[in-house]
Design a protein around this motif. Sequence first.
Motif, PDB file in Angstrom:
ATOM      1  N   ARG A  47     -49.214 -12.984  20.435  1.00 32.56           N
ATOM      2  CA  ARG A  47     -49.352 -14.391  20.816  1.00 32.56           C
ATOM      3  C   ARG A  47     -48.000 -14.985  21.176  1.00 32.56           C
ATOM      4  NH1 ARG A  47     -52.772 -17.553  22.553  1.00 32.56           N
ATOM      5  NH2 ARG A  47     -52.495 -19.268  21.081  1.00 32.56           N
ATOM      6  N   ARG A  48     -46.983 -14.665  20.390  1.00 31.62           N
ATOM      7  CA  ARG A  48     -45.647 -15.216  20.645  1.00 31.62           C
ATOM      8  C   ARG A  48     -45.029 -14.643  21.920  1.00 31.62           C
ATOM      9  NH1 ARG A  48     -46.668 -15.846  15.464  1.00 31.62           N
ATOM     10  NH2 ARG A  48     -45.604 -17.481  14.257  1.00 31.62           N
ATOM     11  N   LEU A  49     -45.490 -13.470  22.326  1.00 30.21           N
ATOM     12  CA  LEU A  49     -44.951 -12.842  23.527  1.00 30.21           C
ATOM     13  C   LEU A  49     -45.790 -13.144  24.770  1.00 30.21           C
ATOM     14  CD1 LEU A  49     -43.844  -9.406  22.030  1.00 30.21           C
ATOM     15  CD2 LEU A  49     -42.369 -11.252  22.850  1.00 30.21           C
ATOM     16  N   GLY A  50     -46.679 -14.126  24.666  1.00 34.43           N
ATOM     17  CA  GLY A  50     -47.372 -14.598  25.861  1.00 34.43           C
ATOM     18  C   GLY A  50     -48.831 -14.250  25.973  1.00 34.43           C
ATOM     19  N   GLY A  51     -49.385 -13.544  24.997  1.00 36.69           N
ATOM     20  CA  GLY A  51     -50.801 -13.211  25.073  1.00 36.69           C
ATOM     21  C   GLY A  51     -51.662 -14.459  24.957  1.00 36.69           C
ATOM     22  N   ALA A  52     -52.356 -14.813  26.048  1.00 36.90           N
ATOM     23  CA  ALA A  52     -53.190 -16.017  26.026  1.00 36.90           C
ATOM     24  C   ALA A  52     -54.422 -15.811  25.163  1.00 36.90           C
ATOM     25  CB  ALA A  52     -53.595 -16.393  27.448  1.00 36.90           C
ATOM     26  N   GLN A  53     -54.985 -14.596  25.209  1.00 34.29           N
ATOM     27  CA  GLN A  53     -56.096 -14.252  24.323  1.00 34.29           C
ATOM     28  C   GLN A  53     -55.764 -12.942  23.632  1.00 34.29           C
ATOM     29  OE1 GLN A  53     -60.117 -14.448  25.840  1.00 34.29           O
ATOM     30  NE2 GLN A  53     -60.890 -12.993  24.321  1.00 34.29           N
ATOM     31  N   VAL A  54     -55.702 -13.014  22.329  1.00 35.77           N
ATOM     32  CA  VAL A  54     -55.423 -11.819  21.524  1.00 35.77           C
ATOM     33  C   VAL A  54     -56.631 -11.572  20.632  1.00 35.77           C
ATOM     34  CG1 VAL A  54     -53.953 -10.759  19.787  1.00 35.77           C
ATOM     35  CG2 VAL A  54     -52.933 -12.214  21.558  1.00 35.77           C
ATOM     36  N   ASP A  55     -57.291 -10.441  20.861  1.00 35.48           N
ATOM     37  CA  ASP A  55     -58.451 -10.063  20.051  1.00 35.48           C
ATOM     38  C   ASP A  55     -58.007  -9.079  18.968  1.00 35.48           C
ATOM     39  OD1 ASP A  55     -60.220 -11.503  21.728  1.00 35.48           O
ATOM     40  OD2 ASP A  55     -60.286  -9.816  23.132  1.00 35.48           O
ATOM     41  N   MET A  56     -58.304  -9.390  17.726  1.00 37.25           N
ATOM     42  CA  MET A  56     -58.067  -8.445  16.629  1.00 37.25           C
ATOM     43  C   MET A  56     -59.411  -7.795  16.321  1.00 37.25           C
ATOM     44  SD  MET A  56     -56.070  -8.948  13.011  1.00 37.25           S
ATOM     45  CE  MET A  56     -57.187 -10.223  12.409  1.00 37.25           C
ATOM     46  N   VAL A  57     -59.553  -6.550  16.722  1.00 38.02           N
ATOM     47  CA  VAL A  57     -60.840  -5.864  16.717  1.00 38.02           C
ATOM     48  C   VAL A  57     -60.939  -4.999  15.459  1.00 38.02           C
ATOM     49  CG1 VAL A  57     -62.363  -4.301  17.979  1.00 38.02           C
ATOM     50  CG2 VAL A  57     -60.811  -5.831  19.235  1.00 38.02           C
TER      51      VAL A  57
END
Length: 684
Positions: free
Chosen positions: A351-361
């Motif tokens: 998220r801090r590196l620019g991921g607009a959507q981060v899914d933790m699967v």
Amino acid sequence: MSDYVGIPNTTPPYKPIALPVVLDEPFYDRDYNLCIDCRRCLVACNDVRGVGCLEIKETNGRKWVGTIAPTLIESGCKFCSACVEVCPTGALMDRTLNVSRKQETQVPCKATCPAGIDVPRYVQLVGLGKYSEATAVVREKLPFPGILGRACFSPCETACRRKHLDEPLSIRSLKRIAADNDTGLWRAMSKQLPPTGRRAAVIGAGPAGLTVAFYLAKKGHSVTVFDALAAAGGMARYGIPSYRIPLHVIDNEVAEVEKLGVEFRFNTRIEKIADLLEQGFETVFIGIGAQGGDKLGIPGDDLPNVVDSPTFLRAATQGKVNTPDSNISVGLRVAVIGGGNVATDNSRTSRRLGGAQVDMVYRRTRDEMPAREDEVQGCLDEGVNPRFLTTPKKIESNASGTSRLTVTYAKMALGEPDASGRRRPVELADSEFQEDVDLVIAAIGQHAQSFDGFGVQVGKAGRIQVREDSMLTSRPGIFAGGDVVLGPASLIEAVAQGRKAAGAMDAFLGGDGNIEEKLLPEEWDTDPYIGRDEGFNQVRRHHPIFIAKDQRDNWDEVELGFDATTAQAEALRCLKCNLANQLEGMAMPPEAWLDFVANVVATTTEVSGVFHLLDADKNVLMIKGVESLRQGLSEQLGRNEAAKFFTLEEAPMYTQRESQFMQAYLQQHGKMPGGGSDELDDLF
């Protein structure tokens, strides 16, 4: 005991009456029918501890001790366990204790700390606002209170007995505030021995290796630490994001190791231990960690922009993500596969590196996630999207070009429990679906990278095998510890193994092997008089301060810990379980046997009775009834050389009493002792 106390034979038989039995309150089961009104619990609670929640009751003429209000909580109980500890009959029992491991379960926070920190002591010092003293207690067992005050996985909190009342203490955060406000009081007692001229090498500047270096240097040995990366810290620096452990905290505590004269050689990879031995190092510690990331084991897990967790986090901490010369780019959508603390670190970092959507699967549900609750909450606060009961099946390059990868997932359901005790995820039929992503991070496990040149025996999952008591490998003088032995574990476990190895390596180098030290300048212990504190048992857990959610788009530390007022309030929730072990044991009757020598026999009574002769191990040699105890014993002085002690009992009907003793002995031992009539003596 009955004879000593003086309970006469005319004591009437016990007549039970229905007294309360309480089995549904915190900690303690109470069966007042077993109370004998000895009032030991009353003295312990009211006088020794000063809590005053017990009083004398009377039912149908029978006296017993109960609570001043209907429940323990309403009575103001502080659950210090003093009453249970002194109860001789089992009227008061602590259902939370493992009787076979009582010392461990009475103070479980200390027992479960891998490094053996005296947790109650430093927690209670924080409660008094004595931060430097608390840090001194922590530093008696480890050199990194600031790091571990932020990133320890806190088995002590999981074990904290207060959880049986409401919630466990925030022990880790109490360690942190102590370390952050330390004035260095511990330095006055910290000693470093003169140089011994002996040399030790440490491979790996992670928590285990730094711990070894610290304690060996304090014992006077010359220590050199080699690390393949550019700075010390290991996983604390390159595997845990700086929003959890700021770099200045790591640097400050590594500096304490450097102050002892430890030499660091960075950007230096050691391939063969033989090279170090040829340079004159006499012993070596291997602490290279588990730097390799496990693959997903599905088609496409080797495609570009499919990375393992340690690779991604190491690149992130080094600023090698989203750069022109980097082979890792976050893009807009990231899939992090896994449900542990490492998965949460990868997700929040993405998220801090620019991921607009981060899914933790994760293939199970949130209830089965091994990640700490506060780490999961951090993910939710920062916009990570948890995807439960989902597992990846394959990864393919995206032909459309809108995203780099296409992941095929399947839906899962929970079946029967597996070996871990968690319910096994089972794939649902016809549940596959696809999603486009830019980056896939495998956060499912780590392993030690190849160390063929070390020449040590390797066991399960490529981990180095060591002796548990010393961390010695299969090679003499070569020791190992941390993740390279444990697999991906925790900072505190690595430190604990480093301590154990340091002691063994010191002994190998000619020292005494003792790295224990006392750093609290003054004697301090818990005040046994804890007093009455209204509402103590109704104060809920205090939680640390966090920066606002909308300010978490950088690497600033997210958790700020406690302020002074909250820290002291939280520390004062401690039940002071350590006090129970400090109660003196009950007074027992004096030893009943007497020395079987002439001057002692001469003082005995001349009335009729029964005597026992015993050997040096207190085994019964003879049971004999006589008209005169003094005369009968005197006759045996020259006959029975094995007899060293005797006991006696006055008994007018001595022959009958002798028979009773003989029958009791026969039932217990299955044979007859010496003594009895002359004819029986001959038979024996």
